[in-house]
Structure formats: C-alpha cells, structure tokens
Design a protein around this motif. Structure first.
Motif, PDB file in Angstrom:
ATOM      1  N   PRO A   1      10.695 -10.189  12.163  1.00  0.00           N
ATOM      2  CA  PRO A   1       9.522  -9.433  11.727  1.00  0.00           C
ATOM      3  C   PRO A   1       8.687 -10.263  10.747  1.00  0.00           C
ATOM      4  O   PRO A   1       9.226 -10.835   9.803  1.00  0.00           O
ATOM      5  CB  PRO A   1      10.125  -8.196  11.044  1.00  0.00           C
ATOM      6  N   MET A   2       7.386 -10.327  10.976  1.00  0.00           N
ATOM      7  CA  MET A   2       6.498 -11.087  10.101  1.00  0.00           C
ATOM      8  C   MET A   2       5.454 -10.141   9.520  1.00  0.00           C
ATOM      9  O   MET A   2       4.782  -9.421  10.259  1.00  0.00           O
ATOM     10  CB  MET A   2       5.800 -12.216  10.865  1.00  0.00           C
ATOM     11  N   ARG A   3       5.339 -10.151   8.214  1.00  0.00           N
ATOM     12  CA  ARG A   3       4.339  -9.343   7.510  1.00  0.00           C
ATOM     13  C   ARG A   3       3.523 -10.283   6.634  1.00  0.00           C
ATOM     14  O   ARG A   3       4.060 -10.913   5.716  1.00  0.00           O
ATOM     15  CB  ARG A   3       5.013  -8.279   6.651  1.00  0.00           C
ATOM     16  N   PRO A   4       2.241 -10.427   6.876  1.00  0.00           N
ATOM     17  CA  PRO A   4       1.450 -11.381   6.092  1.00  0.00           C
ATOM     18  C   PRO A   4       1.305 -10.955   4.638  1.00  0.00           C
ATOM     19  O   PRO A   4       1.328  -9.758   4.309  1.00  0.00           O
ATOM     20  CB  PRO A   4       0.097 -11.389   6.803  1.00  0.00           C
ATOM     21  N   THR A   5       1.157 -11.944   3.788  1.00  0.00           N
ATOM     22  CA  THR A   5       0.791 -11.735   2.397  1.00  0.00           C
ATOM     23  C   THR A   5      -0.733 -11.765   2.301  1.00  0.00           C
ATOM     24  O   THR A   5      -1.380 -12.577   2.954  1.00  0.00           O
ATOM     25  CB  THR A   5       1.409 -12.834   1.521  1.00  0.00           C
ATOM     26  N   VAL A   6      -1.308 -10.879   1.489  1.00  0.00           N
ATOM     27  CA  VAL A   6      -2.762 -10.704   1.458  1.00  0.00           C
ATOM     28  C   VAL A   6      -3.311 -11.139   0.098  1.00  0.00           C
ATOM     29  O   VAL A   6      -2.922 -10.587  -0.938  1.00  0.00           O
ATOM     30  CB  VAL A   6      -3.144  -9.237   1.728  1.00  0.00           C
ATOM     31  N   ALA A   7      -4.210 -12.109   0.105  1.00  0.00           N
ATOM     32  CA  ALA A   7      -4.870 -12.532  -1.127  1.00  0.00           C
ATOM     33  C   ALA A   7      -5.807 -11.433  -1.607  1.00  0.00           C
ATOM     34  O   ALA A   7      -6.592 -10.881  -0.828  1.00  0.00           O
ATOM     35  CB  ALA A   7      -5.645 -13.817  -0.896  1.00  0.00           C
ATOM     36  N   ALA A   8      -5.732 -11.122  -2.893  1.00  0.00           N
ATOM     37  CA  ALA A   8      -6.568 -10.054  -3.456  1.00  0.00           C
ATOM     38  C   ALA A   8      -7.183 -10.522  -4.765  1.00  0.00           C
ATOM     39  O   ALA A   8      -6.476 -11.005  -5.648  1.00  0.00           O
ATOM     40  CB  ALA A   8      -5.751  -8.790  -3.677  1.00  0.00           C
TER      41      ALA A   8
ATOM     42  N   ALA B   1      -6.559  -5.029  -3.045  1.00  0.00           N
ATOM     43  CA  ALA B   1      -5.173  -4.697  -3.409  1.00  0.00           C
ATOM     44  C   ALA B   1      -4.762  -3.368  -2.792  1.00  0.00           C
ATOM     45  O   ALA B   1      -3.640  -3.217  -2.285  1.00  0.00           O
ATOM     46  CB  ALA B   1      -5.022  -4.657  -4.925  1.00  0.00           C
ATOM     47  N   ARG B   2      -5.674  -2.392  -2.805  1.00  0.00           N
ATOM     48  CA  ARG B   2      -5.368  -1.097  -2.185  1.00  0.00           C
ATOM     49  C   ARG B   2      -5.259  -1.212  -0.665  1.00  0.00           C
ATOM     50  O   ARG B   2      -4.430  -0.540  -0.041  1.00  0.00           O
ATOM     51  CB  ARG B   2      -6.432  -0.076  -2.585  1.00  0.00           C
ATOM     52  N   THR B   3      -6.095  -2.063  -0.066  1.00  0.00           N
ATOM     53  CA  THR B   3      -6.002  -2.291   1.379  1.00  0.00           C
ATOM     54  C   THR B   3      -4.612  -2.796   1.751  1.00  0.00           C
ATOM     55  O   THR B   3      -4.001  -2.328   2.715  1.00  0.00           O
ATOM     56  CB  THR B   3      -7.073  -3.301   1.826  1.00  0.00           C
ATOM     57  N   ALA B   4      -4.103  -3.764   0.993  1.00  0.00           N
ATOM     58  CA  ALA B   4      -2.764  -4.291   1.251  1.00  0.00           C
ATOM     59  C   ALA B   4      -1.699  -3.236   0.983  1.00  0.00           C
ATOM     60  O   ALA B   4      -0.738  -3.072   1.761  1.00  0.00           O
ATOM     61  CB  ALA B   4      -2.517  -5.531   0.410  1.00  0.00           C
ATOM     62  N   GLY B   5      -1.843  -2.510  -0.114  1.00  0.00           N
ATOM     63  CA  GLY B   5      -0.856  -1.494  -0.454  1.00  0.00           C
ATOM     64  C   GLY B   5      -0.758  -0.411   0.597  1.00  0.00           C
ATOM     65  O   GLY B   5       0.344   0.055   0.918  1.00  0.00           O
ATOM     66  N   ALA B   6      -1.888   0.014   1.152  1.00  0.00           N
ATOM     67  CA  ALA B   6      -1.883   1.066   2.166  1.00  0.00           C
ATOM     68  C   ALA B   6      -1.131   0.643   3.419  1.00  0.00           C
ATOM     69  O   ALA B   6      -0.656   1.493   4.177  1.00  0.00           O
ATOM     70  CB  ALA B   6      -3.317   1.441   2.524  1.00  0.00           C
ATOM     71  N   ARG B   7      -1.009  -0.662   3.625  1.00  0.00           N
ATOM     72  CA  ARG B   7      -0.316  -1.183   4.804  1.00  0.00           C
ATOM     73  C   ARG B   7       1.073  -1.719   4.474  1.00  0.00           C
ATOM     74  O   ARG B   7       1.750  -2.274   5.335  1.00  0.00           O
ATOM     75  CB  ARG B   7      -1.172  -2.277   5.443  1.00  0.00           C
ATOM     76  N   GLY B   8       1.468  -1.588   3.219  1.00  0.00           N
ATOM     77  CA  GLY B   8       2.780  -2.064   2.808  1.00  0.00           C
ATOM     78  C   GLY B   8       2.903  -3.574   2.819  1.00  0.00           C
ATOM     79  O   GLY B   8       4.010  -4.106   2.995  1.00  0.00           O
TER      80      GLY B   8
ATOM     81  N   ALA C   1      -0.799  -2.717  -9.950  1.00  0.00           N
ATOM     82  CA  ALA C   1      -0.804  -1.267 -10.130  1.00  0.00           C
ATOM     83  C   ALA C   1      -1.666  -0.585  -9.070  1.00  0.00           C
ATOM     84  O   ALA C   1      -1.298   0.476  -8.537  1.00  0.00           O
ATOM     85  CB  ALA C   1      -1.300  -0.921 -11.530  1.00  0.00           C
ATOM     86  N   ALA C   2      -2.829  -1.174  -8.745  1.00  0.00           N
ATOM     87  CA  ALA C   2      -3.685  -0.606  -7.701  1.00  0.00           C
ATOM     88  C   ALA C   2      -2.980  -0.632  -6.352  1.00  0.00           C
ATOM     89  O   ALA C   2      -3.059   0.320  -5.561  1.00  0.00           O
ATOM     90  CB  ALA C   2      -5.006  -1.383  -7.632  1.00  0.00           C
ATOM     91  N   HIS C   3      -2.269  -1.710  -6.090  1.00  0.00           N
ATOM     92  CA  HIS C   3      -1.489  -1.825  -4.857  1.00  0.00           C
ATOM     93  C   HIS C   3      -0.412  -0.743  -4.810  1.00  0.00           C
ATOM     94  O   HIS C   3      -0.229  -0.075  -3.777  1.00  0.00           O
ATOM     95  CB  HIS C   3      -0.852  -3.213  -4.804  1.00  0.00           C
ATOM     96  N   ALA C   4       0.303  -0.557  -5.903  1.00  0.00           N
ATOM     97  CA  ALA C   4       1.398   0.408  -5.933  1.00  0.00           C
ATOM     98  C   ALA C   4       0.894   1.824  -5.696  1.00  0.00           C
ATOM     99  O   ALA C   4       1.527   2.614  -4.978  1.00  0.00           O
ATOM    100  CB  ALA C   4       2.129   0.321  -7.271  1.00  0.00           C
ATOM    101  N   GLU C   5      -0.245   2.165  -6.287  1.00  0.00           N
ATOM    102  CA  GLU C   5      -0.817   3.497  -6.100  1.00  0.00           C
ATOM    103  C   GLU C   5      -1.127   3.753  -4.623  1.00  0.00           C
ATOM    104  O   GLU C   5      -0.804   4.815  -4.078  1.00  0.00           O
ATOM    105  CB  GLU C   5      -2.073   3.635  -6.946  1.00  0.00           C
ATOM    106  N   ALA C   6      -1.750   2.768  -3.968  1.00  0.00           N
ATOM    107  CA  ALA C   6      -2.080   2.928  -2.553  1.00  0.00           C
ATOM    108  C   ALA C   6      -0.828   2.940  -1.686  1.00  0.00           C
ATOM    109  O   ALA C   6      -0.740   3.697  -0.710  1.00  0.00           O
ATOM    110  CB  ALA C   6      -3.024   1.807  -2.110  1.00  0.00           C
ATOM    111  N   ALA C   7       0.141   2.108  -2.036  1.00  0.00           N
ATOM    112  CA  ALA C   7       1.379   2.069  -1.259  1.00  0.00           C
ATOM    113  C   ALA C   7       2.077   3.423  -1.286  1.00  0.00           C
ATOM    114  O   ALA C   7       2.499   3.947  -0.239  1.00  0.00           O
ATOM    115  CB  ALA C   7       2.302   0.984  -1.811  1.00  0.00           C
ATOM    116  N   LEU C   8       2.208   4.017  -2.457  1.00  0.00           N
ATOM    117  CA  LEU C   8       2.858   5.318  -2.578  1.00  0.00           C
ATOM    118  C   LEU C   8       2.108   6.383  -1.799  1.00  0.00           C
ATOM    119  O   LEU C   8       2.718   7.241  -1.142  1.00  0.00           O
ATOM    120  CB  LEU C   8       2.955   5.705  -4.055  1.00  0.00           C
ATOM    121  N   ALA C   9       0.787   6.338  -1.839  1.00  0.00           N
ATOM    122  CA  ALA C   9      -0.017   7.334  -1.138  1.00  0.00           C
ATOM    123  C   ALA C   9       0.144   7.249   0.374  1.00  0.00           C
ATOM    124  O   ALA C   9      -0.106   8.231   1.082  1.00  0.00           O
ATOM    125  CB  ALA C   9      -1.484   7.172  -1.522  1.00  0.00           C
TER     126      ALA C   9
END
Length: 336
Positions: free
Chosen positions: A165-172, A178-185, A204-212
């Motif tokens: 499984p490959m999941r890209p890392t997203v530059a922010a 950051a929220r775009t990446a978080g929403a996609r895990g 923190a912005a990533h974490a908020e979107a990830a949880l949502a």
C-alpha cells in the motif's frame, strides 16, 4: 524517529550543472553511509534553485546507487503532470526497489511550468484535490476512472501495481492544504521556511480534518524539513551558511516566474538566510541536537529531513553529513 537528508540539488555559482547533480548523488550515498534513514529529492523547473526537473528520475538513480535507505520525492509537483502517470512511476519504483521508494507530492506554484507543460493555471488553482484523489485511488485500488472537472477518462488498471500500500505525503504551506491531506488521512510534509509554531499549527489543522473524516491523526507520519549544518562552534556554522546561502538563494529564488501577470517579489536572500539559521539545526553538535529535539517536542513530528547542501561546496556537504550522522543523530535518538 527517522532522519533524512533533503536535496534540492542546489545550483550554487561556480559549479557546472553536471557537477551539482553528481554531488547530490554523492550526498545521498554519504547519507546512507552516515546512518540516515532516507533521502528526499526536490523537483524544480527552469531555475537554478534546484537542478532536478524530475524527482522520480533522480530517485530511481539514487535507489540504484544505494542499498538500505528510503528514497523519496519532496516533492513531485502534481499541478504539472498527470496523477495517474505519476502513480505508474511510483508503483514501478516501489516494485524495483523492494519498497524503498517514498512519494511526496505538492501543489507547486503559479509558475511558467504550467504554461510550458500545458496543464494551465486552473490545474494549480482548482485541480489539486481532484488530482490527489486520482493519485491515491490509482495507488490504493489499482484501478481508476475519472469524470471530474479536470480529468475524464474510462477505467484503467494500474500496471504495475505497487508491491505494498502506498500513501503519498502531501506538502502543505497553508491550513487549507493541511486540511485537504487530513481529510484523506495522508501525512504532511512541512517546509523549511516556517518555524516550529507554524508547523504545529498546520499539524493541528490536519488533525482536526482527519478526525472529522474518520481518520486517526496519531497515525499520520508527518515529515518536517529544515536546514542543517554542523561545525565545531555555532558561530562558525552560522558564519558559513550566512556567507554561502545568499549566493544560492538570490539567483535561485529569482527564477520563480508567474504564468500570469501577478507580481512576484522574491524574498531577500540575506534575511532568508538569517531566518533559516535561527530556525534550524545550524551550529555545534550539541546545538544541532538540542534544536532538533525542540522541534520534535513542539510539533510532535518524529521524522526530520535536513537540507545539507547549504555550504555550497560538495566536500563540505559530505563532511557535514558525516558529522551529523556521527555526532548529532545518536544524541537525538537516545533522547527520544
């Protein structure tokens, strides 16, 4: 903890382009020898800030020259290439390297690249999320189709598929990305132009979107970039980089040319060099270790990648890599 080197393949005056590219490969080999975990290569076009126009191509060569380290892109620019074509390259490198390839992607900028490669300004401004979703789908599902605003094509099978499984890392560089990446895990790659407080805010912005969106933010293996140079004293290390960095940053940053009529004023190279020396592990071995530990504590990020080309001399770069591996990384690892 993971530690890597970050190679923009910096075009310092006084060196031929072939010399600079060779020096970057030598630095990657030296990093493996010094005990680093991975090597990350940047992509730039039409500018001396970075002499590598294809991070995946140079990563492939570095994978062939090394045996142990992971080799990644930091980043492949998604706005100027097709996401499925990039997924094919990533899957190919994953297979032939035995899983050592890492894919980092970014939006890029509103630069002339978009005109030259025919993707257009709209891809940069509005097409990033759609392209990212196609990339993730191709790498994760092995089959992908598109019927969106930017991409439309019938279903195809990715050949070869990744060996894992490959999941890209997203530059922010903004909370929105950051929220775009978080929403996609997806994990973040945070740049060297901001300090720990700003990095922590993006996490923190990533974490908020990830949880949502039902993702566990604790599972995101974020990566933070910084500049590193080690010398006997902090004053000596800072003096070296304050003298050398502007020779690269000045003409390099001036190479950013907007594709449209918007104004672009490059950062002052001297002020930027001072900022980088203040923010990052530039100093004695003890100072470098303390700075890295502070970043880990303030941001929670446990994967640091270090720009090591700042002295502008391949021999000094390799020496700094060796000293970081021998005198700094063990101290940080033992304290974590």
């Amino acid at each position: 903890m993971r530690f890597g080197v970050f190679l923009p393949v910096a075009g310092f005056p006084g060196y031929g382009q072939g010399e600079t590219l060779t020096a970057a490969v030598d630095a990657a080999v030296a990093a493996e020898r010094a005990g680093f975990d991975d090597v990350w290569i940047a992509e730039h076009h039409f500018m001396t800030y970075g002499l590598c126009p294809s991070a995946t191509t140079l990563a492939a060569y570095v994978l062939g020259r090394t045996e142990r380290v992971g080799v990644g892109t930091a980043v492949s620019v998604l706005s100027s290439q097709h996401p499925v074509a990039l997924a094919e390259q990533a899957a190919l490198l994953d297979q032939v390297s035995g899983g050592r390839f890492r894919l980092g992607v970014g939006r890029g900028g509103p630069w002339v690249d978009l005109e030259v490669f025919g993707t257009g300004l709209d891809r940069f401004e509005n097409g990033f999320e759609e392209g990212l979703d196609l990339l993730v789908a191709a790498l994760g599902q092995g089959r992908v189709a598109a019927d969106g605003d930017t991409f439309r094509f019938r279903e195809v099978e990715l050949v070869p598929r990744p060996g894992r499984p490959m999941r890209p890392t997203v530059a922010a560089t903004s909370p929105g990305t950051a929220r775009t990446a978080g929403a996609r895990g997806l994990p973040l790659l945070l740049g060297l132009h901001v300090g720990d407080q700003d990095k922590a805010a993006l996490v923190a912005a990533h974490a908020e979107a990830a949880l949502a969106h039902g993702h566990d933010p604790a599972g995101a293996a974020h990566v933070a970039a910084g500049v590193a140079y080690v010398a006997d004293t902090t004053a000596e290390a800072v003096a070296v980089l304050r003298a050398s960095l502007p020779r690269w940053l000045g003409p390099g940053l001036a190479g950013h040319r907007p594709v449209d009529g918007r104004a672009h004023v490059p950062r002052d190279a001297g002020e930027y060099a001072d900022l980088l020396c203040r923010l990052h592990p530039v100093g004695s071995p003890g100072h470098c270790a303390d700075t890295m530990l502070a970043t880990i504590e303030r941001t929670g990020i446990r994967h640091l990648i270090l720009l090591v080309e700042g002295a502008g001399d391949p021999a000094l770069t390799r020496r700094a890599i060796a000293r970081l591996g021998a005198e700094v990384l063990p101290a940080v690892r033992s304290a974590c």
